[in-house]
Design a protein around this motif. Structure first.
Motif, PDB file in Angstrom:
ATOM      1  N   THR A 115       0.843  -1.188   0.000  1.00 53.91           N
ATOM      2  CA  THR A 115       0.000   0.000   0.000  1.00 53.91           C
ATOM      3  C   THR A 115       0.880   1.240   0.000  1.00 53.91           C
ATOM      4  O   THR A 115       2.040   1.204   0.410  1.00 53.91           O
ATOM      5  N   CYS A 116       0.321   2.332  -0.454  1.00 53.74           N
ATOM      6  CA  CYS A 116       1.096   3.579  -0.483  1.00 53.74           C
ATOM      7  C   CYS A 116       0.939   4.367   0.815  1.00 53.74           C
ATOM      8  O   CYS A 116       1.674   5.309   1.053  1.00 53.74           O
ATOM      9  N   ASP A 117      -0.016   3.988   1.658  1.00 50.88           N
ATOM     10  CA  ASP A 117      -0.193   4.720   2.901  1.00 50.88           C
ATOM     11  C   ASP A 117       0.490   3.994   4.057  1.00 50.88           C
ATOM     12  O   ASP A 117       0.799   2.811   3.970  1.00 50.88           O
ATOM     13  N   TYR A 118       0.727   4.729   5.125  1.00 43.53           N
ATOM     14  CA  TYR A 118       1.468   4.183   6.248  1.00 43.53           C
ATOM     15  C   TYR A 118       0.928   4.745   7.558  1.00 43.53           C
ATOM     16  O   TYR A 118       0.169   5.712   7.575  1.00 43.53           O
ATOM     17  N   ILE A 119       1.354   4.137   8.631  1.00 39.98           N
ATOM     18  CA  ILE A 119       0.987   4.578   9.974  1.00 39.98           C
ATOM     19  C   ILE A 119       2.243   5.112  10.646  1.00 39.98           C
ATOM     20  O   ILE A 119       3.295   4.474  10.609  1.00 39.98           O
ATOM     21  N   ARG A 120       2.125   6.280  11.257  1.00 38.96           N
ATOM     22  CA  ARG A 120       3.263   6.895  11.937  1.00 38.96           C
ATOM     23  C   ARG A 120       3.366   6.365  13.361  1.00 38.96           C
ATOM     24  O   ARG A 120       2.371   6.246  14.062  1.00 38.96           O
ATOM     25  N   HIS A 121       4.582   6.090  13.768  1.00 43.05           N
ATOM     26  CA  HIS A 121       4.833   5.631  15.131  1.00 43.05           C
ATOM     27  C   HIS A 121       5.838   6.547  15.822  1.00 43.05           C
ATOM     28  O   HIS A 121       6.698   6.093  16.573  1.00 43.05           O
ATOM     29  N   GLY A 122       5.775   7.835  15.535  1.00 43.44           N
ATOM     30  CA  GLY A 122       6.691   8.792  16.154  1.00 43.44           C
ATOM     31  C   GLY A 122       8.059   8.783  15.497  1.00 43.44           C
ATOM     32  O   GLY A 122       8.197   8.486  14.318  1.00 43.44           O
ATOM     33  N   THR A 123       9.064   9.114  16.277  1.00 44.44           N
ATOM     34  CA  THR A 123      10.437   9.146  15.765  1.00 44.44           C
ATOM     35  C   THR A 123      11.334   8.290  16.641  1.00 44.44           C
ATOM     36  O   THR A 123      10.980   7.924  17.760  1.00 44.44           O
ATOM     37  N   THR A 124      12.492   7.984  16.110  1.00 47.84           N
ATOM     38  CA  THR A 124      13.479   7.192  16.840  1.00 47.84           C
ATOM     39  C   THR A 124      14.866   7.769  16.567  1.00 47.84           C
ATOM     40  O   THR A 124      15.056   8.550  15.633  1.00 47.84           O
ATOM     41  N   THR A 125      15.821   7.397  17.374  1.00 52.21           N
ATOM     42  CA  THR A 125      17.212   7.815  17.206  1.00 52.21           C
ATOM     43  C   THR A 125      18.075   6.587  16.998  1.00 52.21           C
ATOM     44  O   THR A 125      17.912   5.581  17.687  1.00 52.21           O
ATOM     45  N   LEU A 126      18.979   6.667  16.041  1.00 53.56           N
ATOM     46  CA  LEU A 126      19.905   5.566  15.762  1.00 53.56           C
ATOM     47  C   LEU A 126      21.308   5.994  16.178  1.00 53.56           C
ATOM     48  O   LEU A 126      21.787   7.053  15.774  1.00 53.56           O
ATOM     49  N   PHE A 127      21.938   5.187  17.012  1.00 47.95           N
ATOM     50  CA  PHE A 127      23.362   5.325  17.305  1.00 47.95           C
ATOM     51  C   PHE A 127      24.045   4.138  16.651  1.00 47.95           C
ATOM     52  O   PHE A 127      23.560   3.008  16.746  1.00 47.95           O
ATOM     53  N   ALA A 128      25.159   4.370  15.972  1.00 45.79           N
ATOM     54  CA  ALA A 128      25.844   3.274  15.292  1.00 45.79           C
ATOM     55  C   ALA A 128      27.352   3.455  15.371  1.00 45.79           C
ATOM     56  O   ALA A 128      27.856   4.566  15.448  1.00 45.79           O
ATOM     57  N   ALA A 129      28.052   2.316  15.346  1.00 49.15           N
ATOM     58  CA  ALA A 129      29.516   2.313  15.358  1.00 49.15           C
ATOM     59  C   ALA A 129      29.999   1.360  14.282  1.00 49.15           C
ATOM     60  O   ALA A 129      29.500   0.243  14.158  1.00 49.15           O
ATOM     61  N   LEU A 130      30.949   1.806  13.498  1.00 54.18           N
ATOM     62  CA  LEU A 130      31.584   0.985  12.470  1.00 54.18           C
ATOM     63  C   LEU A 130      32.942   0.563  12.991  1.00 54.18           C
ATOM     64  O   LEU A 130      33.781   1.417  13.319  1.00 54.18           O
ATOM     65  N   GLU A 131      33.167  -0.747  13.082  1.00 52.19           N
ATOM     66  CA  GLU A 131      34.488  -1.237  13.451  1.00 52.19           C
ATOM     67  C   GLU A 131      35.335  -1.146  12.187  1.00 52.19           C
ATOM     68  O   GLU A 131      35.097  -1.849  11.205  1.00 52.19           O
ATOM     69  N   VAL A 132      36.292  -0.255  12.198  1.00 53.32           N
ATOM     70  CA  VAL A 132      37.037   0.107  10.993  1.00 53.32           C
ATOM     71  C   VAL A 132      37.746  -1.088  10.360  1.00 53.32           C
ATOM     72  O   VAL A 132      37.719  -1.269   9.150  1.00 53.32           O
ATOM     73  N   ALA A 133      38.354  -1.940  11.156  1.00 48.87           N
ATOM     74  CA  ALA A 133      39.153  -3.043  10.616  1.00 48.87           C
ATOM     75  C   ALA A 133      38.306  -4.100   9.923  1.00 48.87           C
ATOM     76  O   ALA A 133      38.709  -4.651   8.899  1.00 48.87           O
TER      77      ALA A 133
END
Length: 170
Positions: A115-133
């Motif tokens: 479907t083209c419509d959606y339900i909103r569930h507010g917002t969220t925050t993403l914290f992420a870490a990339l292990e360089v090696a």
């Protein structure tokens, strides 16, 4: 078209702004130079000119900025032996959306349908870490964006670190 006309067009594009606008359009440049709009468009395309696009940037005023950049890049490119190097970032205010109906799976001769419509569930925050090696990504989602959520992420990150690493240097 002569080479002089092309040179004049490019010079005008790069060095002048129109009197009544923020940037040149193909129509305004065509009027200014006495050429057709399609000719201006072809020349701009040939030389990769896009006067309607702009980018902004801000340079650091920190007198030690270059030294700091060299330290960070050097750490990524040549980390100390037996060290884990993480690149950590955050993305706040991500919209949490869900489709209003289940997605119907693809079948032979029929594409996936949703479907083209959606339900909103507010917002969220993403914290992420990339292990360089290794390229491994460790992330966590949080409802809020505060120091305590970031601290919780760091605790999660710490749990992912192998036990044989030297924890005294953290």
């Amino acid at each position: 078209m002569t080479d002089e006309q092309v040179t004049a067009l490019i010079t005008t594009t790069l060095e002048r702004k129109p009197k009544d606008a923020t940037h040149w359009s193909t129509r305004s440049m065509a009027r200014e130079m006495g050429l057709s709009q399609s000719t201006v468009s072809r020349i701009w395309r040939a030389f990769g000119l896009q006067p309607h696009r702009s980018q902004t940037s801000k340079l650091s005023t920190d007198p030690y900025f270059i030294d700091k950049v060299c330290d960070v890049v050097g750490l990524y490119l040549d980390p100390p032996e037996r060290a884990l190097v993480f690149c950590v970032d955050e993305k706040s205010q991500i919209q949490a959306l869900n489709r209003s109906q289940p997605v119907l799976p693809m079948m032979p001769g029929v594409p996936e349908r949703q479907t083209c419509d959606y339900i909103r569930h507010g917002t969220t925050t993403l914290f992420a870490a990339l292990e360089v090696a290794t390229g491994k990504v460790i992330g966590s989602l949080h409802r809020r964006h505060r120091a305590q959520e970031f601290k919780a992420f760091l605790i999660t990150l710490d749990k992912e670190v192998p036990d044989d690493c030297d924890r005294s240097r953290r």
